[in-house]
Design a protein around this motif. Sequence first.
Motif, PDB file in Angstrom:
ATOM      1  N   LEU A 224       0.797  -1.227   0.000  1.00 27.03           N
ATOM      2  CA  LEU A 224       0.000   0.000   0.000  1.00 27.03           C
ATOM      3  C   LEU A 224       0.830   1.278   0.000  1.00 27.03           C
ATOM      4  N   ILE A 225       1.955   1.273   0.680  1.00 31.86           N
ATOM      5  CA  ILE A 225       2.774   2.485   0.737  1.00 31.86           C
ATOM      6  C   ILE A 225       3.181   2.884  -0.684  1.00 31.86           C
ATOM      7  N   GLY A 226       2.929   4.159  -1.013  1.00 29.51           N
ATOM      8  CA  GLY A 226       3.265   4.682  -2.337  1.00 29.51           C
ATOM      9  C   GLY A 226       2.166   4.558  -3.364  1.00 29.51           C
ATOM     10  N   THR A 227       1.034   3.953  -2.983  1.00 29.77           N
ATOM     11  CA  THR A 227      -0.074   3.778  -3.927  1.00 29.77           C
ATOM     12  C   THR A 227      -1.172   4.809  -3.674  1.00 29.77           C
ATOM     13  N   ASP A 228      -2.096   4.904  -4.614  1.00 30.69           N
ATOM     14  CA  ASP A 228      -3.216   5.832  -4.537  1.00 30.69           C
ATOM     15  C   ASP A 228      -4.300   5.224  -3.641  1.00 30.69           C
ATOM     16  N   PRO A 229      -4.632   5.854  -2.511  1.00 29.60           N
ATOM     17  CA  PRO A 229      -5.615   5.266  -1.597  1.00 29.60           C
ATOM     18  C   PRO A 229      -7.030   5.248  -2.164  1.00 29.60           C
ATOM     19  N   ARG A 230      -7.282   6.004  -3.215  1.00 29.94           N
ATOM     20  CA  ARG A 230      -8.639   6.110  -3.754  1.00 29.94           C
ATOM     21  C   ARG A 230      -9.029   4.907  -4.595  1.00 29.94           C
ATOM     22  N   ARG A 231      -8.083   4.035  -4.914  1.00 34.45           N
ATOM     23  CA  ARG A 231      -8.386   2.823  -5.689  1.00 34.45           C
ATOM     24  C   ARG A 231      -8.825   1.709  -4.731  1.00 34.45           C
ATOM     25  N   ILE A 232      -9.930   1.955  -4.063  1.00 33.36           N
ATOM     26  CA  ILE A 232     -10.342   1.095  -2.947  1.00 33.36           C
ATOM     27  C   ILE A 232     -10.604  -0.330  -3.407  1.00 33.36           C
ATOM     28  N   GLU A 233     -11.352  -0.510  -4.471  1.00 35.16           N
ATOM     29  CA  GLU A 233     -11.698  -1.872  -4.900  1.00 35.16           C
ATOM     30  C   GLU A 233     -10.474  -2.644  -5.364  1.00 35.16           C
ATOM     31  N   ASP A 234      -9.575  -1.985  -6.077  1.00 29.39           N
ATOM     32  CA  ASP A 234      -8.356  -2.667  -6.513  1.00 29.39           C
ATOM     33  C   ASP A 234      -7.523  -3.089  -5.302  1.00 29.39           C
TER      34      ASP A 234
ATOM     35  N   ILE B 216      -8.230  -1.587   7.066  1.00 35.55           N
ATOM     36  CA  ILE B 216      -7.625  -0.837   5.966  1.00 35.55           C
ATOM     37  C   ILE B 216      -8.714  -0.290   5.047  1.00 35.55           C
ATOM     38  N   ASP B 217      -9.684  -1.125   4.726  1.00 40.52           N
ATOM     39  CA  ASP B 217     -10.783  -0.710   3.856  1.00 40.52           C
ATOM     40  C   ASP B 217     -11.537   0.471   4.458  1.00 40.52           C
ATOM     41  N   GLN B 218     -11.841   0.416   5.756  1.00 39.66           N
ATOM     42  CA  GLN B 218     -12.508   1.540   6.417  1.00 39.66           C
ATOM     43  C   GLN B 218     -11.702   2.834   6.243  1.00 39.66           C
ATOM     44  N   ALA B 219     -10.399   2.749   6.474  1.00 41.92           N
ATOM     45  CA  ALA B 219      -9.559   3.942   6.387  1.00 41.92           C
ATOM     46  C   ALA B 219      -9.499   4.485   4.963  1.00 41.92           C
ATOM     47  N   LEU B 220      -9.489   3.606   3.961  1.00 44.12           N
ATOM     48  CA  LEU B 220      -9.452   4.068   2.567  1.00 44.12           C
ATOM     49  C   LEU B 220     -10.752   4.771   2.192  1.00 44.12           C
ATOM     50  N   TRP B 221     -11.899   4.242   2.640  1.00 43.57           N
ATOM     51  CA  TRP B 221     -13.166   4.931   2.416  1.00 43.57           C
ATOM     52  C   TRP B 221     -13.179   6.283   3.126  1.00 43.57           C
ATOM     53  N   ASP B 222     -12.610   6.349   4.325  1.00 41.81           N
ATOM     54  CA  ASP B 222     -12.529   7.603   5.064  1.00 41.81           C
ATOM     55  C   ASP B 222     -11.727   8.634   4.272  1.00 41.81           C
ATOM     56  N   ILE B 223     -10.596   8.213   3.707  1.00 43.21           N
ATOM     57  CA  ILE B 223      -9.764   9.113   2.903  1.00 43.21           C
ATOM     58  C   ILE B 223     -10.516   9.579   1.661  1.00 43.21           C
TER      59      ILE B 223
END
Length: 381
Positions: free
Chosen positions: A52-62, A86-93
């Motif tokens: 995950l580090i260095g990736t776009d957090p908005r690509r939640i499903e991927d 992790i999924d919760q935090a990505l939706w939060d972002i």
Amino acid sequence: MKIVKMETFRVPPRWLFLRIETDEGIVGWGEPIVEGRAETVAAAVAEVSDLLIGTDPRRIEDHWQVLAKGGFYRGGPVLSSALAGIDQALWDIKGKALGVPVYELLGGPVRDRVRVYRWLGGATASELTDSAHQAVAEGYDAVKLNASDQLRHLDTPAAVRGIVARLTALREAVGWDVDIAVDFHGRLSTGMARRTLPLVEPLLPLFVEEPVLPEFSRDLAPLAAATAVPLATGERLYSRWDFRDVLPTGIAVAQPDLSHAGGISEVRRIAAMAEAYDVALAPHCPLGPIAFAASLHIDFATPNFLIQEQSLALHAPYDNPLLSHLVDPAAFHYADGHVTPPPGPGLGIEIDEEAVRRAASEGHRWRNQIWRHGDGSFAEW
């Protein structure tokens, strides 16, 4: 936008919080936890952080697909719970980046408020009824309790009658305008469930939760056919594949946990599957504020939602930390046994990071109880 940092915090009484930081200053929070295995789940989060580090957090499903399926060994409570937080935090972002609450990203609200129930504490019938009277005075019209202590595989008539007497006393105390949900925690064997549930039917419980262990969930059809009591299960099921064999059995309520069953993304899918079987959704959540907030967003966007568990007053009505890690505790607005939508973007709550770091400096090593029968053998807790 890129993920630059991931941190976990062991927060008393038994929680694990996750903070995901981005290079644009947006921070997302999640709650990945298996109660009693916080250190193990924290290690799992640290292991998958490499992906995950260095990736776009908005690509939640991927991210969900890679984290759920990218390892040769998958599923189970630890990995699914790490993924859930992790999924919760990505939706939060993503919600914060777009300036909208998560439920708007799920299609928008289908209701204006979410019904919740309050847990009842107490070891005796009088303590339970006192707790129930307090709950009703606070505006709740639904309560839940553990129906029994430990039970043998086929326990005595006195044990069965004790369960019925406990529930009867509670029903007489609150009347018929208050729903009573009954949790057996998997303490009944199938034989004990067949003996006990017909005696509970006249009390009209909202549902009976985990009448048998999750190992036997796919075999619930005969039990569902033998009783008019609505059956609920699912807090120890971790994916839509776990629910696939359970939904057709005749259960009435599915109870996936937003911190165990793959997060917002997966519980959304489980809810849609459940709707196809005329099964209602009641997310399991005896956890902290982040898991509760994530659950609420599912609730507001899910047509077949029934009622939401929450840990406010969970066996400790006067010393409960659910709201103590929020900048604004009023983000969860309780009124008349319901909660309105959290007001902010993302998950809608603002975590008090200083308070979290202070709590994590103390940490915890919470473990569930180990029970034994009178003969010394292990008993289900």
